[in-house]
Each structure stands twice: as C-alpha cells, then as structure tokens.
Design an enzyme around this catalytic site. Structure first.
Site, PDB file in Angstrom:
ATOM      1  N   SER A 124       4.384  -1.105   3.900  1.00 46.14           N
ATOM      2  CA  SER A 124       4.594  -2.463   4.424  1.00 46.14           C
ATOM      3  C   SER A 124       4.759  -3.457   3.278  1.00 46.14           C
ATOM      4  O   SER A 124       4.015  -3.392   2.289  1.00 46.14           O
ATOM      5  CB  SER A 124       3.407  -2.900   5.283  1.00 46.14           C
ATOM      6  OG  SER A 124       3.187  -1.980   6.316  1.00 46.14           O
ATOM      7  N   GLU A 161      -9.798  -1.770   5.435  1.00 50.58           N
ATOM      8  CA  GLU A 161      -8.601  -1.881   6.273  1.00 50.58           C
ATOM      9  C   GLU A 161      -8.970  -1.753   7.754  1.00 50.58           C
ATOM     10  O   GLU A 161      -8.446  -2.464   8.605  1.00 50.58           O
ATOM     11  CB  GLU A 161      -7.592  -0.796   5.874  1.00 50.58           C
ATOM     12  CG  GLU A 161      -6.233  -0.988   6.530  1.00 50.58           C
ATOM     13  CD  GLU A 161      -5.180  -0.007   6.042  1.00 50.58           C
ATOM     14  OE1 GLU A 161      -5.495   0.872   5.226  1.00 50.58           O
ATOM     15  OE2 GLU A 161      -4.029  -0.133   6.501  1.00 50.58           O
ATOM     16  N   SER A 181       0.766   6.598   2.435  1.00 51.84           N
ATOM     17  CA  SER A 181       1.408   7.625   3.263  1.00 51.84           C
ATOM     18  C   SER A 181       2.625   8.225   2.574  1.00 51.84           C
ATOM     19  O   SER A 181       3.340   7.550   1.821  1.00 51.84           O
ATOM     20  CB  SER A 181       1.876   7.019   4.588  1.00 51.84           C
ATOM     21  OG  SER A 181       0.814   6.413   5.261  1.00 51.84           O
ATOM     22  N   GLN A 223       0.833  -1.202   0.000  1.00 52.36           N
ATOM     23  CA  GLN A 223       0.000   0.000   0.000  1.00 52.36           C
ATOM     24  C   GLN A 223       0.868   1.253   0.000  1.00 52.36           C
ATOM     25  O   GLN A 223       1.599   1.507   0.954  1.00 52.36           O
ATOM     26  CB  GLN A 223      -0.882   0.012   1.251  1.00 52.36           C
ATOM     27  CG  GLN A 223      -1.825   1.204   1.328  1.00 52.36           C
ATOM     28  CD  GLN A 223      -2.487   1.318   2.682  1.00 52.36           C
ATOM     29  OE1 GLN A 223      -1.821   1.349   3.709  1.00 52.36           O
ATOM     30  NE2 GLN A 223      -3.805   1.354   2.696  1.00 52.36           N
ATOM     31  N   GLY A 224       0.787   2.039  -1.065  1.00 53.03           N
ATOM     32  CA  GLY A 224       1.553   3.285  -1.166  1.00 53.03           C
ATOM     33  C   GLY A 224       0.631   4.473  -0.970  1.00 53.03           C
ATOM     34  O   GLY A 224       0.302   5.167  -1.938  1.00 53.03           O
TER      35      GLY A 224
HETATM   36  C1  LIG Z   1       3.355  -0.693  11.358  1.00 53.41           C
HETATM   37  C2  LIG Z   1       2.883   0.334  10.376  1.00 53.41           C
HETATM   38  C3  LIG Z   1       2.622  -0.051   9.076  1.00 53.41           C
HETATM   39  C4  LIG Z   1       2.203   0.898   8.151  1.00 53.41           C
HETATM   40  N1  LIG Z   1       1.991   0.478   6.869  1.00 53.41           N
HETATM   41  C5  LIG Z   1       1.650   1.391   5.936  1.00 53.41           C
HETATM   42  C6  LIG Z   1       1.509   0.978   4.572  1.00 53.41           C
HETATM   43  O1  LIG Z   1       1.683  -0.197   4.215  1.00 53.41           O
HETATM   44  N2  LIG Z   1       1.200   1.927   3.662  1.00 53.41           N
HETATM   45  C7  LIG Z   1       0.992   3.238   3.993  1.00 53.41           C
HETATM   46  O2  LIG Z   1       0.673   4.037   3.120  1.00 53.41           O
HETATM   47  N3  LIG Z   1       1.133   3.661   5.282  1.00 53.41           N
HETATM   48  C8  LIG Z   1       1.459   2.764   6.261  1.00 53.41           C
HETATM   49  N4  LIG Z   1       1.621   3.172   7.570  1.00 53.41           N
HETATM   50  C9  LIG Z   1       1.524   4.603   7.878  1.00 53.41           C
HETATM   51  C10 LIG Z   1       0.328   5.017   8.710  1.00 53.41           C
HETATM   52  O3  LIG Z   1      -0.852   5.000   7.946  1.00 53.41           O
HETATM   53  C11 LIG Z   1       0.641   6.422   9.270  1.00 53.41           C
HETATM   54  O4  LIG Z   1       1.741   6.303  10.154  1.00 53.41           O
HETATM   55  C12 LIG Z   1      -0.533   7.024  10.002  1.00 53.41           C
HETATM   56  O5  LIG Z   1      -1.575   7.320   9.126  1.00 53.41           O
HETATM   57  C13 LIG Z   1      -0.135   8.302  10.751  1.00 53.41           C
HETATM   58  O6  LIG Z   1       0.517   9.199   9.914  1.00 53.41           O
HETATM   59  P1  LIG Z   1       1.942   9.821  10.315  1.00 53.41           P
HETATM   60  O7  LIG Z   1       2.832   8.720  10.741  1.00 53.41           O
HETATM   61  O8  LIG Z   1       2.374  10.712   9.208  1.00 53.41           O
HETATM   62  O9  LIG Z   1       1.645  10.695  11.626  1.00 53.41           O
HETATM   63  P2  LIG Z   1       1.077  12.180  11.668  1.00 53.41           P
HETATM   64  O10 LIG Z   1      -0.087  12.284  10.781  1.00 53.41           O
HETATM   65  O11 LIG Z   1       2.208  13.128  11.457  1.00 53.41           O
HETATM   66  O12 LIG Z   1       0.577  12.266  13.161  1.00 53.41           O
HETATM   67  C14 LIG Z   1       1.456  12.542  14.254  1.00 53.41           C
HETATM   68  C15 LIG Z   1       0.587  12.658  15.507  1.00 53.41           C
HETATM   69  O13 LIG Z   1      -0.326  13.770  15.377  1.00 53.41           O
HETATM   70  C16 LIG Z   1      -1.669  13.319  15.581  1.00 53.41           C
HETATM   71  N5  LIG Z   1      -2.596  14.045  14.686  1.00 53.41           N
HETATM   72  C17 LIG Z   1      -2.405  14.288  13.369  1.00 53.41           C
HETATM   73  N6  LIG Z   1      -3.478  14.939  12.880  1.00 53.41           N
HETATM   74  C18 LIG Z   1      -4.353  15.093  13.899  1.00 53.41           C
HETATM   75  C19 LIG Z   1      -5.667  15.673  14.024  1.00 53.41           C
HETATM   76  N7  LIG Z   1      -6.281  16.218  12.975  1.00 53.41           N
HETATM   77  N8  LIG Z   1      -6.280  15.618  15.232  1.00 53.41           N
HETATM   78  C20 LIG Z   1      -5.666  15.050  16.294  1.00 53.41           C
HETATM   79  N9  LIG Z   1      -4.433  14.493  16.249  1.00 53.41           N
HETATM   80  C21 LIG Z   1      -3.785  14.510  15.074  1.00 53.41           C
HETATM   81  C22 LIG Z   1      -1.653  11.843  15.213  1.00 53.41           C
HETATM   82  O14 LIG Z   1      -2.730  11.139  15.825  1.00 53.41           O
HETATM   83  C23 LIG Z   1      -0.290  11.407  15.742  1.00 53.41           C
HETATM   84  O15 LIG Z   1      -0.362  11.156  17.113  1.00 53.41           O
HETATM   85  C24 LIG Z   1       2.034   2.261   8.526  1.00 53.41           C
HETATM   86  C25 LIG Z   1       2.291   2.649   9.842  1.00 53.41           C
HETATM   87  C26 LIG Z   1       2.717   1.710  10.760  1.00 53.41           C
HETATM   88  C27 LIG Z   1       3.000   2.168  12.165  1.00 53.41           C
END
Ligand SMILES: Cc1cc2nc3c(=O)[nH]c(=O)nc-3n(C[C@H](O)[C@H](O)[C@H](O)COP(=O)(O)OP(=O)(O)OC[C@H]3O[C@@H](n4cnc5c(N)ncnc54)[C@H](O)[C@@H]3O)c2cc1C
Length: 386
Positions: free
Chosen positions: A163, A246, A131, A128-129
């Site tokens: 992932s 998902e 993020s 999944q691409g």
């Molecule tokens: C094990 C794992 C596997 C993953 N696999 C994939 C994958 O295969 N493909 C893919 O595309 N992505 C994948 N992800 C990514 C995942 O979808 C993102 O990490 C997630 O959506 C959060 O985005 P971010 O890490 O950019 O955090 P951010 O969006 O930067 O958030 C940082 C913090 O701010 C908080 N925050 C942000 N916006 C708000 C708001 N509006 N209100 C309140 N709080 C807020 C969040 O809750 C978090 O605590 C994976 C992540 C993990 C941990």
C-alpha cells in the site's frame, strides 16, 4: 483505566475542539481518491499542522518524539478529530501507526532519531513490504533474499500488495538473511529507502478503481546494515511487534468514523422513507450496539498498548478487535446499500467507494481465518491447527 474525565482532560478536549474549529475551515479541498501525489501532499500537510500545534504523536513515548499523553487523552483526540470531520492518517498510515511505533519500541536511539521525527513532522511516508506472491498468510515463508556485502545488504525479490508504495519514501521490509535456518529464524526487518537503485514499483488497480497498492520488484538493492531494526535473523520477533500495532491499534480511529457513518445512515433512512422497514431498523440498531461494543474494545486496546507491562506493545487481543471490526465494517456498508437502494450503485458517492474497500478489511493485515487461529491458539489455549 478510569472512564470518567478529569478537569484536566476536559480542558484538553476543549482546547483541541477550539483548535479544530479554527484550522479545519482553512484546509484545502480533499484531492480525488486516485490522485495519490495529491493525497500524499494533503495528508502530510495535515500531519504538519498537527505537529506544529503539538498534537503529533500524542500517545507516543516522549523519548520517541511523542507527547506521552495518557490513553484517555488519546481517546479524546480520536473522538474529537472524528467528530469535527478532520482528515484521518491517510498515506501516513504505516509510518504513524505501525512502522513508527515498531521503531519506537525496538529501534536504537540513532534509528529513532533518524526516522521518527520526519514521520511526526509530516516529511516522510512509509509503506510495508511484507507480503510476497507466495507468502501472505504464511508470511514466514517469504523468499526475498538479503545477502551481506560489507556494510550493506544486497536485496532481491518481489513484494506485493504494498500500500502507498508509489508515494512512499521508506519501506519496512522483511527479508531472508539466513536461507538455511528454520523459516521463522532467518528473517530480518529493514528500513529500505524507496529511491534506492533497483526498486521498481508497479501499481495495481483495485475494484474500486484506485491504485492504492502495488507490486514491488527489488533487483540487487543495497540497504545499509545500519538500517536493520532488531538483531540479524531476529526479524520475526520485530514483525510480531509491527503486526501487534497493525491489528491492535492501527484501526481504532476508524471505529469513531463508523459510528458517525451509522448516524448518517439512520438520518438518510428517515429522509428516504426506508426507516419504516422494521428489518432495516433492527439492522441499524444491532450495528449501533456492535460499534458501541467495539468502541469499548478500542478503549481497552488503547489502554493496554500504552501500559508499561507490555512495553508499550499491544497484545494478541488486537486480533479479537481486528476480526470483529473488519466484519462489522462490511455489515455497516451492506446496510448502507440497503438504505441507499439504487443509489448504492453510484460510485460518485463516497460511501459506495468505502463499501467496496470494506471488502478488503477481512484480508488486509491478516485474514479472518488467521485471526481466528490466533484467538483460538494464543488466547483460548486451544490445540494448534495443522
Ligand atoms: C487492501 C489491502 C492492503 C494491503 N496492504 C499490504 C501492505 O501494505 N503490505 C503488505 O505486505 N501486504 C499488504 N496486504 C496483503 C495482506 O497482508 C495479504 O493479502 C493477507 O495477509 C493474505 O495473504 P494472501 O493474499 O497471500 O492470501 P493467502 O494467504 O493466499 O490466503 C488465501 C485464503 O486462504 C486462507 N488461508 C491461508 N492460510 C490459512 C490457514 N492456515 N488456515 C485457514 N485459512 C487459511 C486465507 O484466510 C484466505 O482466505 C494488503 C492486502 C489488502 C487486501
């Protein structure tokens, strides 16, 4: 949904149980947690066995290559495979649990015919691409560009946390096809071949020591326009379908596994004397009630997802499940540490690795804060946050 089992369903259970008893002893040993090519081969091999025995895509619609089984048969399948200790979907997670179901729900007949049979047969792995470094919770602000050039899109940008990218054949990819439109409107959902020129994958190591996800750099990658699922610029709607699967149904099989782990923990506590601690016993009891309730929610979600009313797509109720499940899973493994005591520092023990990976559950597939927003706004009808 009727929660009692008919004679036909009991017969289905008995046949599945007998088959599992016959085939599981013949499986090769599980590869090491960080041997991703080995894990790919193992997971695809198990999927092929399911396919040959008629259990692949059990609950998928028949016109998507599935068996069209009832929600109850699907739940029996989850219970029995977990009870027998059968492998879970592993590297097939994206293909089986959200890219495949999205193509089944939104794709054209040609797209279903091209991509779904190899997923069910255990021939192809998806990743999944979605993020990007600056687009996680606020996914719609993604910047990976796709510019139309004849019958192809030329795609450039950076994805992160992808992932299984290292071992994937296909990627469900979100791209911006109209940079001038409001951010939710200019997105398209593409199926990108991972071996296309211009795709570079750089694995990232988690604190559990595994390279289960990666950064993905896309440099003028040509993706055929025919690989777009849904209309051009309408990818956000398709994304909502993917995320519904998902969050709503992709984790349901794990609830059964957590209930089994809980039973193992209680047995371990009895053996090592920690069972005498009333506080620990209360924690185990509360978790047992929690996972019992989550199993009921699982039954509801599975039933809802297969209901004609929703067109086979789970509703926003999946966020309730995802929110509660991810926290319960963390509590489960914190309790495991209390049961194991100093042994909980030994990373050779599988549930210690599971404990570390449980930390990611409140982030992956949308963080808890985002799930709470969805529950507040779309289920409880509270005013939109800023
Ligand atoms: C094990 C794992 C596997 C993953 N696999 C994939 C994958 O295969 N493909 C893919 O595309 N992505 C994948 N992800 C990514 C995942 O979808 C993102 O990490 C997630 O959506 C959060 O985005 P971010 O890490 O950019 O955090 P951010 O969006 O930067 O958030 C940082 C913090 O701010 C908080 N925050 C942000 N916006 C708000 C708001 N509006 N209100 C309140 N709080 C807020 C969040 O809750 C978090 O605590 C994976 C992540 C993990 C941990």
């Amino acid at each position: 949904m009727d929660l009692t089992y008919t004679a036909e369903e009991e017969d289905f259970r008995a046949r599945l149980r007998a088959w599992l008893q016959r085939v599981l002893p013949k499986l090769p040993p599980r590869p090491a947690p960080d041997d991703w090519p080995g894990r790919r081969a193992y997971d695809l091999g198990w999927q092929r066995m399911l396919y040959d025995a008629g259990y692949a895509g059990l609950h998928w619609p028949v016109d998507a290559g599935g068996q069209g089984a009832t929600p109850t048969q699907h739940l029996i399948y989850l219970e029995e495979t977990e009870r027998a200790g059968a492998p879970y979907v592993g590297a097939n997670f994206v293909g089986l649990l959200h890219a495949g179901p999205t193509i089944a729900a939104v794709g054209t007949a040609d797209q279903r015919a091209r991509w779904l049979p190899p997923v069910l047969r255990g021939d192809e792995v998806w990743c999944q691409g979605f993020s990007e470094p600056d687009a996680g919770s606020d996914l719609a602000s993604l910047r990976t560009r796709a510019v139309r050039d004849g019958d192809a899109y030329v795609v450039s940008g950076t994805k992160i946390w992808t992932s299984h990218a290292e071992v994937a054949d296909w990627c469900e990819l979100l791209v911006r096809t109209d940079p001038d439109a409001p951010k939710h409107r200019g997105i398209s959902w593409l199926a990108m071949p991972m071996d296309a020129p211009g795709v570079t994958v750089r694995p990232l190591r988690t604190l559990a020591g595994s390279t289960e996800f990666a950064e993905m750099f896309l440099d003028e990658v040509r993706v055929p326009v025919a690989n777009r699922v849904g209309a051009e610029h309408d990818g956000w709607r398709v994304t909502m379908v993917t995320l519904s699967f998902e969050r709503g149904t992709a984790f349901v099989g794990e609830v059964v596994a957590c209930r089994r782990t809980l039973g193992q923990l209680a047995a371990e506590a009895r053996k090592n004397g920690r069972w005498d601690d009333p506080v620990l016993r209360r924690r185990l009891g509360r978790l047992s009630a929690e996972f019992g309730a989550l199993w009921r929610l699982t039954q509801w979600n599975v039933s809802e997802a297969q209901h004609q009313r929703t067109g086979g797509v789970p509703g926003t109720g999946g966020s309730v499940f995802k929110l509660r499940y991810s926290h319960a899973r963390q509590e489960l493994y914190d309790t495991a540490a209390a049961v194991l005591g100093p042994d909980s520092l030994d990373l050779a023990r599988e549930w210690n690795l599971d404990r570390l990976s449980a930390l990611s559950y409140t982030i992956a597939a949308g963080t808890s804060q985002i799930q709470r927003d969805i529950v507040a706004e779309r289920i409880l009808g509270l005013p939109k946050g800023r």
